[in-house]
Design a protein around this motif. Sequence first.
Motif, PDB file in Angstrom:
ATOM      1  N   SER A  46       0.818  -1.058  -0.122  1.00 33.35           N
ATOM      2  CA  SER A  46       0.253  -0.243   0.086  1.00 33.35           C
ATOM      3  C   SER A  46       0.852   1.075   0.035  1.00 33.35           C
ATOM      4  CB  SER A  46      -1.008   0.123   1.575  1.00 33.35           C
ATOM      5  OG  SER A  46      -1.929   1.795   1.136  1.00 33.35           O
ATOM      6  N   ARG A  91      -0.342   4.016   0.609  1.00 36.73           N
ATOM      7  CA  ARG A  91      -1.309   5.464   1.265  1.00 36.73           C
ATOM      8  C   ARG A  91       0.004   5.584   2.961  1.00 36.73           C
ATOM      9  NH1 ARG A  91      -6.015   4.792   4.773  1.00 36.73           N
ATOM     10  NH2 ARG A  91      -5.476   2.958   6.136  1.00 36.73           N
ATOM     11  N   SER A  94      -0.937   4.329   5.958  1.00 40.04           N
ATOM     12  CA  SER A  94      -0.993   2.918   5.282  1.00 40.04           C
ATOM     13  C   SER A  94      -0.650   1.963   6.461  1.00 40.04           C
ATOM     14  CB  SER A  94       0.280   1.697   4.203  1.00 40.04           C
ATOM     15  OG  SER A  94      -0.353   0.806   4.330  1.00 40.04           O
ATOM     16  N   ILE A  95      -2.148   1.068   7.046  1.00 34.19           N
ATOM     17  CA  ILE A  95      -1.548  -0.255   8.512  1.00 34.19           C
ATOM     18  C   ILE A  95      -0.794  -1.228   8.323  1.00 34.19           C
ATOM     19  CG2 ILE A  95      -3.184  -1.516   9.587  1.00 34.19           C
ATOM     20  CD1 ILE A  95      -5.218  -0.019   8.762  1.00 34.19           C
ATOM     21  N   ASN A  96      -0.791  -1.187   6.594  1.00 32.71           N
ATOM     22  CA  ASN A  96       0.151  -2.381   6.453  1.00 32.71           C
ATOM     23  C   ASN A  96       1.593  -1.955   6.235  1.00 32.71           C
ATOM     24  OD1 ASN A  96      -1.037  -4.938   5.746  1.00 32.71           O
ATOM     25  ND2 ASN A  96      -2.482  -3.363   4.967  1.00 32.71           N
ATOM     26  N   GLU A 142      -6.598  -5.940   0.750  1.00 34.42           N
ATOM     27  CA  GLU A 142      -7.314  -6.568  -0.029  1.00 34.42           C
ATOM     28  C   GLU A 142      -8.201  -5.542  -0.825  1.00 34.42           C
ATOM     29  OE1 GLU A 142      -9.077 -10.014   0.775  1.00 34.42           O
ATOM     30  OE2 GLU A 142     -11.137  -9.147   0.886  1.00 34.42           O
ATOM     31  N   ALA A 169     -11.249  -5.137  -3.215  1.00 33.41           N
ATOM     32  CA  ALA A 169     -11.412  -5.308  -4.174  1.00 33.41           C
ATOM     33  C   ALA A 169     -11.967  -6.998  -4.202  1.00 33.41           C
ATOM     34  CB  ALA A 169     -12.362  -5.315  -5.853  1.00 33.41           C
ATOM     35  N   HIS A 170     -11.490  -7.468  -3.435  1.00 33.30           N
ATOM     36  CA  HIS A 170     -11.033  -9.105  -3.143  1.00 33.30           C
ATOM     37  C   HIS A 170     -10.219  -9.953  -3.610  1.00 33.30           C
ATOM     38  CE1 HIS A 170     -15.606 -10.610  -2.049  1.00 33.30           C
ATOM     39  NE2 HIS A 170     -15.418  -9.721  -0.857  1.00 33.30           N
TER      40      HIS A 170
HETATM   41  C1  LIG Z   1     -10.765   0.291  -3.283  1.00 30.47           C
HETATM   42  C2  LIG Z   1     -10.382  -0.429  -1.680  1.00 30.47           C
HETATM   43  C3  LIG Z   1     -11.286  -1.391  -2.170  1.00 30.47           C
HETATM   44  C4  LIG Z   1     -11.894  -2.566  -1.157  1.00 30.47           C
HETATM   45  N1  LIG Z   1     -11.531  -4.013  -1.075  1.00 30.47           N
HETATM   46  C5  LIG Z   1     -10.914  -4.398   0.287  1.00 30.47           C
HETATM   47  C6  LIG Z   1     -12.468  -5.761   0.129  1.00 30.47           C
HETATM   48  O1  LIG Z   1     -12.150  -6.954  -1.165  1.00 30.47           O
HETATM   49  N2  LIG Z   1     -11.882  -6.938   1.368  1.00 30.47           N
HETATM   50  C7  LIG Z   1     -11.616  -6.114   2.809  1.00 30.47           C
HETATM   51  O2  LIG Z   1     -11.508  -7.201   3.278  1.00 30.47           O
HETATM   52  N3  LIG Z   1     -11.517  -4.330   2.659  1.00 30.47           N
HETATM   53  C8  LIG Z   1     -11.195  -4.109   1.584  1.00 30.47           C
HETATM   54  N4  LIG Z   1     -10.129  -2.964   1.668  1.00 30.47           N
HETATM   55  C9  LIG Z   1      -9.755  -2.320   2.773  1.00 30.47           C
HETATM   56  C10 LIG Z   1      -8.642  -2.056   2.503  1.00 30.47           C
HETATM   57  O3  LIG Z   1      -8.319  -3.805   2.476  1.00 30.47           O
HETATM   58  C11 LIG Z   1      -8.143  -1.640   3.872  1.00 30.47           C
HETATM   59  O4  LIG Z   1      -8.634  -0.215   3.902  1.00 30.47           O
HETATM   60  C12 LIG Z   1      -6.794  -1.369   3.732  1.00 30.47           C
HETATM   61  O5  LIG Z   1      -6.644  -1.257   5.354  1.00 30.47           O
HETATM   62  C13 LIG Z   1      -5.780  -0.826   3.421  1.00 30.47           C
HETATM   63  O6  LIG Z   1      -4.547  -1.380   3.321  1.00 30.47           O
HETATM   64  P1  LIG Z   1      -3.051   0.382   4.050  1.00 30.47           P
HETATM   65  O7  LIG Z   1      -4.087   0.324   5.558  1.00 30.47           O
HETATM   66  O8  LIG Z   1      -1.961  -0.515   4.020  1.00 30.47           O
HETATM   67  O9  LIG Z   1      -3.842   1.112   3.333  1.00 30.47           O
HETATM   68  C14 LIG Z   1     -10.408  -1.452  -0.081  1.00 30.47           C
HETATM   69  C15 LIG Z   1     -10.340  -0.334   0.124  1.00 30.47           C
HETATM   70  C16 LIG Z   1      -9.993  -0.176  -1.098  1.00 30.47           C
HETATM   71  C17 LIG Z   1      -9.445   1.525  -0.452  1.00 30.47           C
END
Ligand SMILES: Cc1cc2nc3c(=O)[nH]c(=O)nc-3n(C[C@H](O)[C@H](O)[C@H](O)COP(=O)(O)O)c2cc1C
Length: 184
Positions: free
Chosen positions: A12, A14, A17-19, A77, A79-80
């Motif tokens: 990520s 972002r 970002s948590i990751n 993740e 959109a899966h």
């Molecule tokens: C465009 C978009 C699509 C996402 N689709 C999913 C998903 O399909 N399943 C899910 O569990 N989380 C989904 N999420 C949530 C992200 O996985 C979650 O916000 C995660 O913390 C993002 O990682 P990051 O914090 O490292 O940026 C989605 C987030 C975004 C922005």
Amino acid sequence: MKAMKVLAVAGSLRRASINAAFCRALVQLGPGRVIASEHPGRLPLFNPDLEAEPPAAVGDWRAAVQAADVLLLASPEYAHGISGVMKNALDWLVSFEGFVDKPVALVNTSPRAHHAYESLQEVLRTMNARLLRQSSISLPLLGGCVTETAMVADASVRAAMQGLLRTLDAELTGMADVGPSVQW
Ligand SMILES: Cc1cc2nc3c(=O)[nH]c(=O)nc-3n(C[C@H](O)[C@H](O)[C@H](O)COP(=O)(O)O)c2cc1C
């Protein structure tokens, strides 16, 4: 037991970002042995045409992968699916010999996400990585500890991360003793 060099890679870009925060928190808990990779954000989109003369960012990424004893991948993740950032970084390693048999552990920071995690396993199997089963963990940080500071300060999260570093050392040492690839 030898402390293995870990390259922690977040999928990520972002800012919050948590990751990525997880990867940086791991650096704090394993100073000198964990590196939080900033390579994925610098890589161009994968294009096999560029393989003849790979861009410098690709060479840097591959060198960092080669230098690490183990890769720790933390992909969100979307959109899966696996994030494009993570998939792009992995695509640059598909034809890289230094990645074959590379030990890789996965971290899933979202309790409700499982598609990307499973998909990542399939991709890595296909790429002939050594998937580390014991060192691959689900750590439900989404909705709780979302910053590097909070992760290190939280006793249970900190213990889980320290346990992960110990398990990585043990699993990799065991592999070195055994020799052949261990795959899921
Ligand atoms: C465009 C978009 C699509 C996402 N689709 C999913 C998903 O399909 N399943 C899910 O569990 N989380 C989904 N999420 C949530 C992200 O996985 C979650 O916000 C995660 O913390 C993002 O990682 P990051 O914090 O490292 O940026 C989605 C987030 C975004 C922005």
